[in-house]
Enzyme design. Structure first.
Site, PDB file in Angstrom:
ATOM      1  N   HIS A 162      -8.497   0.533  33.347  1.00 50.93           N
ATOM      2  CA  HIS A 162      -7.390   0.019  32.661  1.00 50.93           C
ATOM      3  C   HIS A 162      -6.824   1.296  31.629  1.00 50.93           C
ATOM      4  O   HIS A 162      -5.483   1.634  31.741  1.00 50.93           O
ATOM      5  CB  HIS A 162      -7.730  -1.183  31.972  1.00 50.93           C
ATOM      6  CG  HIS A 162      -6.770  -1.678  31.032  1.00 50.93           C
ATOM      7  ND1 HIS A 162      -6.237  -2.949  31.327  1.00 50.93           N
ATOM      8  CD2 HIS A 162      -6.120  -1.346  29.914  1.00 50.93           C
ATOM      9  CE1 HIS A 162      -5.212  -3.242  30.511  1.00 50.93           C
ATOM     10  NE2 HIS A 162      -5.233  -2.483  29.530  1.00 50.93           N
ATOM     11  N   GLU A 163      -7.891   1.782  30.538  1.00 49.92           N
ATOM     12  CA  GLU A 163      -7.470   2.851  29.652  1.00 49.92           C
ATOM     13  C   GLU A 163      -6.932   3.959  30.397  1.00 49.92           C
ATOM     14  O   GLU A 163      -5.932   4.601  30.125  1.00 49.92           O
ATOM     15  CB  GLU A 163      -8.467   3.035  29.060  1.00 49.92           C
ATOM     16  CG  GLU A 163      -9.034   1.727  28.047  1.00 49.92           C
ATOM     17  CD  GLU A 163      -7.837   1.355  26.959  1.00 49.92           C
ATOM     18  OE1 GLU A 163      -7.215   1.992  26.704  1.00 49.92           O
ATOM     19  OE2 GLU A 163      -7.984   0.238  26.774  1.00 49.92           O
ATOM     20  N   LEU A 195       1.662   2.005  -8.137  1.00 50.99           N
ATOM     21  CA  LEU A 195       1.216   3.131  -8.635  1.00 50.99           C
ATOM     22  C   LEU A 195       2.251   3.856  -9.278  1.00 50.99           C
ATOM     23  O   LEU A 195       2.178   4.488 -10.313  1.00 50.99           O
ATOM     24  CB  LEU A 195       0.704   4.186  -7.522  1.00 50.99           C
ATOM     25  CG  LEU A 195       0.025   5.342  -7.697  1.00 50.99           C
ATOM     26  CD1 LEU A 195      -1.408   5.107  -8.139  1.00 50.99           C
ATOM     27  CD2 LEU A 195       0.032   6.130  -6.652  1.00 50.99           C
ATOM     28  N   LYS A 209       3.990   1.159  -4.755  1.00 50.24           N
ATOM     29  CA  LYS A 209       5.017   0.627  -5.725  1.00 50.24           C
ATOM     30  C   LYS A 209       4.273   0.394  -7.038  1.00 50.24           C
ATOM     31  O   LYS A 209       4.858   0.838  -8.113  1.00 50.24           O
ATOM     32  CB  LYS A 209       5.248  -0.678  -5.173  1.00 50.24           C
ATOM     33  CG  LYS A 209       6.132  -0.632  -3.956  1.00 50.24           C
ATOM     34  CD  LYS A 209       6.564  -2.114  -3.242  1.00 50.24           C
ATOM     35  CE  LYS A 209       5.491  -3.051  -2.866  1.00 50.24           C
ATOM     36  NZ  LYS A 209       4.841  -2.471  -1.882  1.00 50.24           N
ATOM     37  N   GLY A 215       0.976  -1.210  -0.063  1.00 42.00           N
ATOM     38  CA  GLY A 215      -0.009   0.279   0.000  1.00 42.00           C
ATOM     39  C   GLY A 215       0.731   1.121   0.041  1.00 42.00           C
ATOM     40  O   GLY A 215       0.224   2.247   0.235  1.00 42.00           O
ATOM     41  N   HIS A 250      -3.345   3.666  31.448  1.00 40.73           N
ATOM     42  CA  HIS A 250      -2.337   3.951  30.104  1.00 40.73           C
ATOM     43  C   HIS A 250      -2.173   5.547  29.874  1.00 40.73           C
ATOM     44  O   HIS A 250      -1.102   5.995  29.872  1.00 40.73           O
ATOM     45  CB  HIS A 250      -2.885   3.444  28.971  1.00 40.73           C
ATOM     46  CG  HIS A 250      -2.769   1.903  28.942  1.00 40.73           C
ATOM     47  ND1 HIS A 250      -1.416   1.289  29.140  1.00 40.73           N
ATOM     48  CD2 HIS A 250      -3.801   0.902  28.747  1.00 40.73           C
ATOM     49  CE1 HIS A 250      -1.803  -0.092  28.905  1.00 40.73           C
ATOM     50  NE2 HIS A 250      -3.076  -0.421  28.673  1.00 40.73           N
TER      51      HIS A 250
HETATM   52  P1  ADP Z   1       1.603  -1.375  -3.220  1.00 45.69           P
HETATM   53  O1  ADP Z   1       2.724  -0.697  -2.818  1.00 45.69           O
HETATM   54  O2  ADP Z   1       1.029  -2.481  -2.506  1.00 45.69           O
HETATM   55  O3  ADP Z   1       1.697  -1.921  -4.930  1.00 45.69           O
HETATM   56  P2  ADP Z   1      -0.345   0.479  -4.485  1.00 45.69           P
HETATM   57  O4  ADP Z   1       0.807   1.223  -5.434  1.00 45.69           O
HETATM   58  O5  ADP Z   1      -1.156  -0.704  -5.204  1.00 45.69           O
HETATM   59  O6  ADP Z   1       0.491  -0.138  -3.305  1.00 45.69           O
HETATM   60  O7  ADP Z   1      -1.278   1.548  -3.881  1.00 45.69           O
HETATM   61  C1  ADP Z   1      -2.485   1.109  -3.261  1.00 45.69           C
HETATM   62  C2  ADP Z   1      -3.146   2.460  -3.459  1.00 45.69           C
HETATM   63  O8  ADP Z   1      -2.712   3.463  -2.321  1.00 45.69           O
HETATM   64  C3  ADP Z   1      -2.985   3.411  -4.612  1.00 45.69           C
HETATM   65  O9  ADP Z   1      -4.038   2.929  -5.683  1.00 45.69           O
HETATM   66  C4  ADP Z   1      -3.370   4.669  -4.124  1.00 45.69           C
HETATM   67  O10 ADP Z   1      -4.495   4.934  -4.241  1.00 45.69           O
HETATM   68  C5  ADP Z   1      -2.830   4.654  -2.675  1.00 45.69           C
HETATM   69  N1  ADP Z   1      -1.466   5.088  -2.444  1.00 45.69           N
HETATM   70  C6  ADP Z   1      -0.386   4.517  -2.126  1.00 45.69           C
HETATM   71  N2  ADP Z   1       0.672   5.212  -2.152  1.00 45.69           N
HETATM   72  C7  ADP Z   1       0.374   6.501  -2.659  1.00 45.69           C
HETATM   73  C8  ADP Z   1       1.067   7.741  -3.071  1.00 45.69           C
HETATM   74  N3  ADP Z   1       2.353   7.744  -2.710  1.00 45.69           N
HETATM   75  N4  ADP Z   1       0.550   8.573  -3.477  1.00 45.69           N
HETATM   76  C9  ADP Z   1      -0.741   8.400  -3.869  1.00 45.69           C
HETATM   77  N5  ADP Z   1      -1.462   7.302  -3.594  1.00 45.69           N
HETATM   78  C10 ADP Z   1      -0.874   6.446  -2.961  1.00 45.69           C
END
Ligand code: ADP
Length: 620
Positions: free
Chosen positions: A430-431, A213, A211, A208, A434
């Protein structure tokens, strides 16, 4: 099949009508009858003769397939008549002709014939399709199944592509990856001074973080063909197909040179060979990987093809794939820093309709989202928009963003969980434990919110902190963190004189922190400045038994020390603990500002980086 046989059999059976006289005189009295079947509902009698019987001076047909039938008016009397005739011939009772009764429906033969016809038809159809599928099940046909890559650059040309502007942050990665494009476009520049052009770049990092993208953006920016395929597309049960697809892909790449080949989630085919890590059906997996290695190595002949791949499991990749000459460059795409989070929120907030200008939210949201990936940030923005729309708002405001952040961190509040009054009280203490310890110690993270509303993530309550962005932690900082984690358990024990299971998570964190300091970070005087790392797979400790005992002992001492320190703090501030717990019980959720009002500012100065406007407005 039985009915088919019956159908075939009955079609072969032939019979001839005879009269009672013929039956009596030519057959029964001459001893030629082997058996008689009486069919009462059809008022019919079937007569079967002995093999080789002579009727009317001629040899009768084979009784297996031929019988005689006679119509009678009263079937009930047939047996009696036959027995009387036999009696007259001196045949004792019990030794005469076998007589059986059968009940046959008029429709049965027709139905059976029909069913049999249908079944026969089906059978023939099945045989046909089987034979045709056998003819299609041709290994050469399968090997011809082409690699299904996507020409991302073509999509980009249609105006649907992603550009670098759509990728927030990742500045270094962008520069590095664009260098590759430069190699493709102007190879002379590099070759003229003898530089060897890298063959591939591997984008590594947590999921996420952008990469895929980034790779998509390169496809648009590079202005060269960009062939993209997912690692899992190579994986098939059929032997050799993966390797054939790799060959295909590279063949097309060579034809389109200069171009970029991109494989997403390369760990699907790039798992290390041998050992336990090999994917199931390893033969096929290894073959595909070998082919990929060969194609990448043989790129002397594929000048102008650059490989890009991404994975979040670089640790399981085959070493051969990672060596220079294959994936020369490893580009780390890590979780975004504070500045990168600002840029990412900026990017996504621009697309939303916010109550006040987006810039007013960016700083607070970036501060609220440490450790989140780009995908999480995109998710927060979307959740906020959905929440606002659900409440029929015209624009998204602070409370929507606050809800979205909380939802992404801890899940939605689970109203259906019913806690008893006592359970709620334990949870509140508890909370509050912390929160108060964190409030009073120097090196603890900023408390943003504490709540005792159960969450869908199974947490009964949760406290949201803002961890510092620093990468180096001192011994004192780690100790304060241990104390803060211990706060919940100690508060329970001090107030109720007993403890609940709710602290299990905290205790496990505390134990890990203790061992980390002693075994890996060299922070214990008795064990010394050594680092042993974790035990290996076989659970063999990489140190002697004696040292193991010392480490265990020191970990216990450190944990006990943190318990004592926490207990001291909470004992001295018992009234504050009570005030916070009561407020929590009443309001179920306290913010930084509420805490400030209840127990004064934190001992070591104001910690919250959030603007007071955010804190005030979020509960509107
Ligand atoms: P991975 O690193 O797992 O390949 P992705 O590139 O598939 O991740 O990213 C998933 C989604 O998260 C993208 O479609 C986008 O919406 C969001 N995202 C992640 N990184 C960025 C970034 N640097 N800028 C904008 N959107 C991002």
């Amino acid at each position: 099949m039985a009915s088919i046989m019956y159908f075939l059999q009955s079609s072969l059976d032939r019979y001839r009508h005879i009269s009672w006289n013929t039956f009596e005189n030519d057959m029964l009295l001459k001893g030629e009858v082997s058996k008689v079947i009486i069919i009462p509902n059809r008022e019919m009698v079937c007569v079967f003769l002995q093999p080789g019987a002579i009727v009317n001076g001629r040899k009768a047909a084979d009784p297996e397939h031929f019988y005689y039938s006679l119509k009678v008016s009263d079937v009930n009397k047939v047996e009696e008549k036959i027995r009387n005739l036999e009696k007259g011939m001196g045949i004792p009772l019990g030794q005469g002709t076998s007589i059986t009764y059968e009940r046959r429906s008029e429709c049965v033969p027709v139905a059976i014939a029909l069913i049999s016809c249908v079944m026969l038809g089906l059978f023939v159809f099945m045989m046909k399709s089987l034979s045709s599928s056998i003819s299609t099940f041709n290994p050469t046909n399968i090997a011809q199944t082409k690699a299904k890559y996507v020409r991302v650059d073509k999509i980009a040309k249609q105006g649907r592509g992603i550009t670098f502007k759509d990728v927030a942050g990742l500045h270094e990665a962008k520069v590095e990856i664009m260098e590759f494009v430069d190699y493709l476009k102007r190879p002379e520049k590099f070759k003229s001074i003898g530089a060897r052009i890298p063959k591939g770049a591997l984008l590594l990092g947590p999921p996420g973080c952008g990469k895929t993208l980034l790779a998509k953006a390169v496809a648009n920016e590079a202005e060269v063909p960009f062939l993209a395929m997912a690692g899992s597309d190579f994986v098939e049960m059929i032997g050799g197909l993966g390797a054939s697809r790799v060959r295909d892909l590279f063949k097309d790449a060579r034809e389109n040179s200069p171009c970029i080949v991109y494989i997403d989630e390369i760990d699907a085919i790039g798992r290390s060979r041998g050992g336990q890590n090999v994917a199931e059906g390893s033969g096929e997996g290894e073959q595909t990987l070998n082919q990929l290695l060969v194609e990448m190595d043989g790129m002397g002949s594929t000048q102008g093809v650059i490989m890009l791949a991404s994975t979040n499991r670089a640790d399981i990749l085959d070493k051969a794939l990672l060596r220079p000459g294959r994936f020369d460059r490893h580009i780390l795409i890590d979780l975004p820093t504070l500045q990168e989070r600002r840029e990412t929120f900026d990017l996504y907030l621009k697309k939303l309709k916010t109550a006040s200008p987006a810039v007013n939210y960016i700083e607070n949201l970036a501060q609220l989202s440490p450790g989140m990936s780009g995908a999480d940030i995109a998710n927060i923005c979307n959740e906020a928009a959905l929440y606002a729309a659900r409440h029929k708002k015209k624009a998204i405001d602070v409370s929507d963003f606050d809800y979205a952040v909380e939802r992404v961190i801890a899940g939605v509040a689970k109203k259906s969980t019913v806690l008893s009054q006592m359970e709620k009280k334990i949870l509140a203490y508890h909370e509050a434990g912390h929160a108060l310890v964190g409030w009073l110690l120097e090196h603890t993270d900023v408390l943003l919110k504490v709540t005792i509303v159960p969450r869908t993530s199974k947490a009964l309550g949760f406290a949201q902190y803002m961890p510092k962005e620093n990468v180096l932690y001192s011994k004192d900082e780690l100790f304060d963190k241990m104390c803060m984690a211990m706060g919940g358990r100690v508060a329970e024990s001090l107030t109720f004189n007993t403890v609940s299971q709710g602290a299990q998570d905290d205790l496990s964190r505390i134990t890990k922190m203790a061992y980390l300091q002693i075994r890996e970070l060299g922070m214990n005087d008795k064990v010394g400045p050594v680092s042993y790392g974790v035990e290996n797979e076989a659970n063999v400790k990489p140190y002697s038994m004696y040292l193991g005992q010392v480490i265990d002992e020191e970990a216990r001492i450190l944990i006990a020390k943190s318990y004592k320190a926490t207990e001291k703090i909470l004992r001295e501030n018992k009234e504050k603990l009570r005030v916070i717990s009561e407020a929590l019980l009443e309001k179920e959720c306290l913010s930084y500002k509420d805490m400030e009002e209840l127990v004064g500012p934190p001992t070591f100065g104001k910690k919250s980086p959030l603007t007071s406007e955010w804190d005030e407005k979020k509960n509107d």
